[in-house]
Design a protein around this motif. Structure first.
Motif, mmCIF file in Angstrom:
data_model
loop_
_atom_site.group_PDB
_atom_site.id
_atom_site.type_symbol
_atom_site.label_atom_id
_atom_site.label_comp_id
_atom_site.label_asym_id
_atom_site.label_seq_id
_atom_site.Cartn_x
_atom_site.Cartn_y
_atom_site.Cartn_z
ATOM 1 N N ASN A 13 85.330 8.582 35.370
ATOM 2 C CA ASN A 13 85.390 9.293 34.495
ATOM 3 C C ASN A 13 85.484 8.793 33.066
ATOM 4 O OD1 ASN A 13 84.565 11.507 36.633
ATOM 5 N ND2 ASN A 13 86.722 11.928 37.151
ATOM 6 N N ASN B 67 86.849 6.400 41.269
ATOM 7 C CA ASN B 67 85.610 7.401 41.022
ATOM 8 C C ASN B 67 86.634 8.441 39.169
ATOM 9 O OD1 ASN B 67 84.265 6.863 42.746
ATOM 10 N ND2 ASN B 67 84.625 8.108 43.872
ATOM 11 N N SER B 68 88.169 8.163 40.532
ATOM 12 C CA SER B 68 88.838 8.736 38.552
ATOM 13 C C SER B 68 88.497 8.024 37.735
ATOM 14 C CB SER B 68 89.658 8.897 39.285
ATOM 15 O OG SER B 68 90.888 9.745 38.358
#
Length: 238
Positions: A74, A70-71
């Motif tokens: 970004n 998920n990081s």
């Protein structure tokens, strides 16, 4: 940015698809990030090639793997190549936020190919049961995944990838059809055992292994696998 989560079985075209998406400048690709977690926590009947090395070098905490994915998303779109059986929970709610694609292959071809590396695979090893369960889980939660078939893809890779990209909401790129021979930096350390065909390729192609016979001792496994394949077959993108 989005996470495109490829849920596959082994000995499919999952690595070729990872190489395809790796050619895109707008995409970060990850090779089976849950493999270490799976080896650490699953009840295995066989030892996987390079198992000790995988356990020593990969993140084994599922939550941290998810956070890393998920990081990364970004900053750029993320393509996760993963195996269905690496999901050990019946309700992996974290994938509900991702764009899920289930890649299938007729289990007779899959099992025949897989047995060249692991000679006595089980139903859990080939992932088709888990893939069907994940399909039903996602559908139940209003997130019906795209189902693609390796044989359909090989008929016309360009057209099939255009359809897939359209459903994913990303532009198709001709770069996805070709890559250089050899590995890519994102390859898992298990590549030496499994990736010979894709390392010798420069694009999508039917492999000689696709027509190899199924060993007699694996006929019962095929019988076990077929009902789960049938659940997914009617949803294939064509």
């Amino acid at each position: 940015m989005k996470v495109i989560n490829l849920i596959s079985g082994p000995r499919n075209l999952s690595t070729a698809l990872m190489y395809s998406f790796a050619q895109r400048e707008d995409m970060t690709v990850l090779d089976e990030p849950f493999y270490g977690y799976y080896l650490q926590n699953a009840s295995l009947e066989i030892e996987h090639p390079s198992q000790k090395e995988i356990l020593q070098t990969m993140e084994l905490n599922e939550k941290k793997v998810i956070e890393n994915i998920n990081s990364l998303s970004n900053k750029k779109n993320v393509f996760v190549k993963g195996m269905a059986h690496h999901y050990l929970t019946d309700s992996p709610n974290f994938i509900l936020n991702w764009e899920n694609v289930i890649l299938i292959r007729h289990p007779k071809k899959l099992i025949a190919s897989f047995s060249k590396v692991i000679h006595t695979p089980t139903l859990n090893d080939i992932g088709i049961k888990k893939a069907s369960e994940l399909f039903l889980f996602l559908k139940k939660n209003g997130k019906t995944p795209i189902v693609i078939d390796s044989d359909e893809l090989l008929k016309n890779p360009g057209n099939y990838l255009k359809k897939l990209c359209n459903l994913l909401g990303i532009p198709f790129s001709e770069k996805m059809l070709r890559w250089k021979k050899g590995g890519i930096p994102e390859d898992g350390i298990w590549a030496k055992h499994w990736y010979k065909n894709v390392h010798n390729s420069e694009g999508f192609a039917v492999q000689k292994s696709s027509s190899q016979p199924l060993p007699n001792h694996l006929e019962p496994l095929l019988v076990e696998a077929l009902p789960y394949y049938e659940i997914l077959k009617s949803n294939i993108l064509i």
